[in-house]
Design a protein around this motif. Structure first.
Motif, PDB file in Angstrom:
ATOM      1  N   ILE A   1      11.166 -10.127   0.149  1.00 56.85           N
ATOM      2  CA  ILE A   1      11.238  -8.744   0.612  1.00 56.85           C
ATOM      3  C   ILE A   1       9.927  -8.038   0.289  1.00 56.85           C
ATOM      4  CG2 ILE A   1      12.383  -6.523   0.241  1.00 56.85           C
ATOM      5  CD1 ILE A   1      14.787  -8.173  -0.865  1.00 56.85           C
ATOM      6  N   PHE A   2       9.455  -7.209   1.211  1.00 62.01           N
ATOM      7  CA  PHE A   2       8.322  -6.331   0.928  1.00 62.01           C
ATOM      8  C   PHE A   2       8.632  -4.924   1.391  1.00 62.01           C
ATOM      9  CE2 PHE A   2       5.861 -10.228   0.578  1.00 62.01           C
ATOM     10  CZ  PHE A   2       5.072  -9.935  -0.520  1.00 62.01           C
ATOM     11  N   ASP A   3       8.252  -3.977   0.570  1.00 62.15           N
ATOM     12  CA  ASP A   3       8.356  -2.571   0.916  1.00 62.15           C
ATOM     13  C   ASP A   3       6.944  -2.012   0.887  1.00 62.15           C
ATOM     14  OD1 ASP A   3      10.059  -0.394   1.601  1.00 62.15           O
ATOM     15  OD2 ASP A   3       9.679   0.465  -0.372  1.00 62.15           O
ATOM     16  N   TYR A   4       6.570  -1.261   1.907  1.00 58.12           N
ATOM     17  CA  TYR A   4       5.244  -0.655   1.955  1.00 58.12           C
ATOM     18  C   TYR A   4       5.241   0.661   1.190  1.00 58.12           C
ATOM     19  CZ  TYR A   4       4.678  -3.471   6.239  1.00 58.12           C
ATOM     20  OH  TYR A   4       4.625  -4.472   7.162  1.00 58.12           O
ATOM     21  N   LYS A   5       4.147   0.919   0.534  1.00 59.08           N
ATOM     22  CA  LYS A   5       3.893   2.218  -0.098  1.00 59.08           C
ATOM     23  C   LYS A   5       2.466   2.616   0.243  1.00 59.08           C
ATOM     24  CE  LYS A   5       7.863   2.182  -2.264  1.00 59.08           C
ATOM     25  NZ  LYS A   5       8.983   2.853  -1.658  1.00 59.08           N
ATOM     26  N   THR A   6       2.249   3.912   0.436  1.00 57.58           N
ATOM     27  CA  THR A   6       0.909   4.389   0.771  1.00 57.58           C
ATOM     28  C   THR A   6       0.195   4.993  -0.433  1.00 57.58           C
ATOM     29  OG1 THR A   6       1.814   6.507   1.477  1.00 57.58           O
ATOM     30  CG2 THR A   6       1.472   4.831   3.185  1.00 57.58           C
ATOM     31  N   GLY A   7       0.902   5.169  -1.536  1.00 56.69           N
ATOM     32  CA  GLY A   7       0.285   5.758  -2.719  1.00 56.69           C
ATOM     33  C   GLY A   7      -0.565   4.765  -3.486  1.00 56.69           C
ATOM     34  N   LYS A   8      -0.992   5.199  -4.659  1.00 54.87           N
ATOM     35  CA  LYS A   8      -1.806   4.340  -5.516  1.00 54.87           C
ATOM     36  C   LYS A   8      -0.932   3.249  -6.134  1.00 54.87           C
ATOM     37  CE  LYS A   8      -5.117   7.907  -6.583  1.00 54.87           C
ATOM     38  NZ  LYS A   8      -5.783   8.727  -7.559  1.00 54.87           N
ATOM     39  N   PRO A   9      -1.495   2.060  -6.342  1.00 53.54           N
ATOM     40  CA  PRO A   9      -0.727   0.961  -6.937  1.00 53.54           C
ATOM     41  C   PRO A   9      -0.150   1.345  -8.300  1.00 53.54           C
ATOM     42  CG  PRO A   9      -2.783   0.156  -6.054  1.00 53.54           C
ATOM     43  CD  PRO A   9      -2.843   1.656  -5.979  1.00 53.54           C
TER      44      PRO A   9
ATOM     45  N   ALA B   1      10.573 -10.263  -4.413  1.00 49.68           N
ATOM     46  CA  ALA B   1      10.452  -8.968  -3.753  1.00 49.68           C
ATOM     47  C   ALA B   1       9.165  -8.326  -4.229  1.00 49.68           C
ATOM     48  CB  ALA B   1      11.641  -8.079  -4.072  1.00 49.68           C
ATOM     49  N   GLY B   2       8.579  -7.552  -3.341  1.00 47.84           N
ATOM     50  CA  GLY B   2       7.327  -6.937  -3.727  1.00 47.84           C
ATOM     51  C   GLY B   2       7.097  -5.610  -3.051  1.00 47.84           C
ATOM     52  N   ILE B   3       6.163  -4.908  -3.629  1.00 47.62           N
ATOM     53  CA  ILE B   3       5.669  -3.666  -3.068  1.00 47.62           C
ATOM     54  C   ILE B   3       4.256  -3.971  -2.600  1.00 47.62           C
ATOM     55  CG2 ILE B   3       5.073  -1.261  -3.548  1.00 47.62           C
ATOM     56  CD1 ILE B   3       8.085  -1.852  -3.756  1.00 47.62           C
ATOM     57  N   TYR B   4       3.933  -3.512  -1.407  1.00 46.49           N
ATOM     58  CA  TYR B   4       2.584  -3.692  -0.899  1.00 46.49           C
ATOM     59  C   TYR B   4       1.983  -2.313  -0.660  1.00 46.49           C
ATOM     60  CZ  TYR B   4      -1.392  -5.315   1.768  1.00 46.49           C
ATOM     61  OH  TYR B   4      -2.673  -5.574   2.194  1.00 46.49           O
ATOM     62  N   PHE B   5       0.927  -2.025  -1.387  1.00 41.11           N
ATOM     63  CA  PHE B   5       0.243  -0.737  -1.277  1.00 41.11           C
ATOM     64  C   PHE B   5      -0.814  -0.860  -0.187  1.00 41.11           C
ATOM     65  CE2 PHE B   5       2.076  -0.978  -5.461  1.00 41.11           C
ATOM     66  CZ  PHE B   5       2.664   0.271  -5.598  1.00 41.11           C
ATOM     67  N   THR B   6      -0.539  -0.236   0.942  1.00 45.51           N
ATOM     68  CA  THR B   6      -1.349  -0.456   2.141  1.00 45.51           C
ATOM     69  C   THR B   6      -2.786   0.033   2.006  1.00 45.51           C
ATOM     70  OG1 THR B   6      -0.527   1.610   3.107  1.00 45.51           O
ATOM     71  CG2 THR B   6       0.648  -0.420   3.675  1.00 45.51           C
ATOM     72  N   GLY B   7      -3.010   1.140   1.330  1.00 44.33           N
ATOM     73  CA  GLY B   7      -4.357   1.702   1.235  1.00 44.33           C
ATOM     74  C   GLY B   7      -5.310   0.858   0.424  1.00 44.33           C
ATOM     75  N   SER B   8      -4.781   0.167  -0.581  1.00 45.76           N
ATOM     76  CA  SER B   8      -5.637  -0.636  -1.452  1.00 45.76           C
ATOM     77  C   SER B   8      -5.392  -2.133  -1.289  1.00 45.76           C
ATOM     78  CB  SER B   8      -5.404  -0.242  -2.907  1.00 45.76           C
ATOM     79  OG  SER B   8      -4.043  -0.439  -3.228  1.00 45.76           O
ATOM     80  N   ALA B   9      -4.478  -2.513  -0.393  1.00 49.85           N
ATOM     81  CA  ALA B   9      -4.134  -3.920  -0.159  1.00 49.85           C
ATOM     82  C   ALA B   9      -3.735  -4.615  -1.456  1.00 49.85           C
ATOM     83  CB  ALA B   9      -5.272  -4.653   0.539  1.00 49.85           C
ATOM     84  N   ALA B  10      -2.956  -3.911  -2.286  1.00 43.53           N
ATOM     85  CA  ALA B  10      -2.548  -4.451  -3.583  1.00 43.53           C
ATOM     86  C   ALA B  10      -1.069  -4.826  -3.561  1.00 43.53           C
ATOM     87  CB  ALA B  10      -2.791  -3.417  -4.674  1.00 43.53           C
ATOM     88  N   TYR B  11      -0.769  -5.965  -4.172  1.00 38.78           N
ATOM     89  CA  TYR B  11       0.600  -6.442  -4.289  1.00 38.78           C
ATOM     90  C   TYR B  11       1.135  -6.171  -5.691  1.00 38.78           C
ATOM     91  CZ  TYR B  11      -0.318  -9.445  -0.226  1.00 38.78           C
ATOM     92  OH  TYR B  11      -0.625  -9.932   1.018  1.00 38.78           O
ATOM     93  N   ARG B  12       2.417  -5.872  -5.766  1.00 42.86           N
ATOM     94  CA  ARG B  12       3.171  -5.905  -7.016  1.00 42.86           C
ATOM     95  C   ARG B  12       4.417  -6.695  -6.671  1.00 42.86           C
ATOM     96  NH1 ARG B  12      -1.100  -4.272  -8.096  1.00 42.86           N
ATOM     97  NH2 ARG B  12      -1.671  -2.488  -9.351  1.00 42.86           N
ATOM     98  N   ILE B  13       4.538  -7.884  -7.228  1.00 42.84           N
ATOM     99  CA  ILE B  13       5.608  -8.806  -6.833  1.00 42.84           C
ATOM    100  C   ILE B  13       6.380  -9.247  -8.067  1.00 42.84           C
ATOM    101  CG2 ILE B  13       6.129 -11.012  -5.714  1.00 42.84           C
ATOM    102  CD1 ILE B  13       3.485 -10.703  -4.191  1.00 42.84           C
ATOM    103  N   ALA B  14       7.680  -9.387  -7.898  1.00 42.28           N
ATOM    104  CA  ALA B  14       8.534  -9.919  -8.956  1.00 42.28           C
ATOM    105  C   ALA B  14       9.445 -10.979  -8.349  1.00 42.28           C
ATOM    106  CB  ALA B  14       9.369  -8.809  -9.594  1.00 42.28           C
TER     107      ALA B  14
END
Length: 185
Positions: free
Chosen positions: A71-79, A108-121
């Motif tokens: 699963i990935f959820d997009y976020k536009t904020g800072k990582p 599952a992860g969060i993908y921060f679109t502005g910085s192309a950064a992943y946070r995955i667990a």
């Protein structure tokens, strides 16, 4: 999009200067998916669990070569640290596994679109594929116990009629919409 490239005409539209970062970030995300052998399982999928009455819209679900879902959820904020999003990601796992009972959500992860950064667990210990190897932590049983407690508390709060009805954008997704519509005229 034309193939895997974003048409430059789109980028020349009037926009906030940060928009290009988000577009390039999404381009990288989809490049990572395809270049590492994943396939897109669903995008913007509205899912419902009839047992708990939970629902949500999952931004992107991908499938690996073992037919496991991520699963990935997009976020536009800072990582940020994934801890802030664990509840949301646990709910998405519950929803997807309720809908697709023959498939397993492994990460599952969060993908921060502005910085192309992943946070995955990971949900449990798995190894050997691109996104799982980027994981810095796991989401465990304690996180799901917390989801259960939140849902139980929510039902108790509803039963005690503690919520003031407020019509809003998310009403269209609510199971109780028909009960409230008369109250808003």
């Amino acid at each position: 999009m034309d193939g895997n490239e974003i048409d430059d005409v789109f980028l020349n539209l009037e926009y906030d200067e940060k928009l290009e970062d988000h577009i390039r970030g999404l381009e990288k995300f989809f490049h990572d998916i395809h270049s590492n052998g994943y396939e897109i399982f669903s995008v913007e999928e509205y899912t419902v669990d009839d047992k708990s009455n939970m629902n949500g819209i999952v931004d992107v679900v991908i499938k690996n070569s073992k037919d496991e879902l991520i699963i990935f959820d997009y976020k536009t904020g800072k990582p940020r640290n994934i801890d802030k999003y664990k509840l949301e990601l646990c709910v998405y796992k519950i929803l997807l596994e309720s809908k697709y009972q023959d498939l397993n959500v492994v990460s599952a992860g969060i993908y921060f679109t502005g910085s192309a950064a992943y946070r995955i667990a990971n949900f449990g210990s798995h190894s050997g594929d691109y996104f799982k190897l980027q994981s810095k932590e796991d989401i465990g049983d304690g996180d799901f116990d917390y989801v259960d407690a939140v849902v139980d508390n929510l039902y108790e709060t509803i039963d005690r009629n503690y919520f003031k009805k407020e019509k809003g954008f998310l009403c269209r997704y609510c199971f109780y919409k028909d009960m409230c519509d008369g109250d808003f005229g």
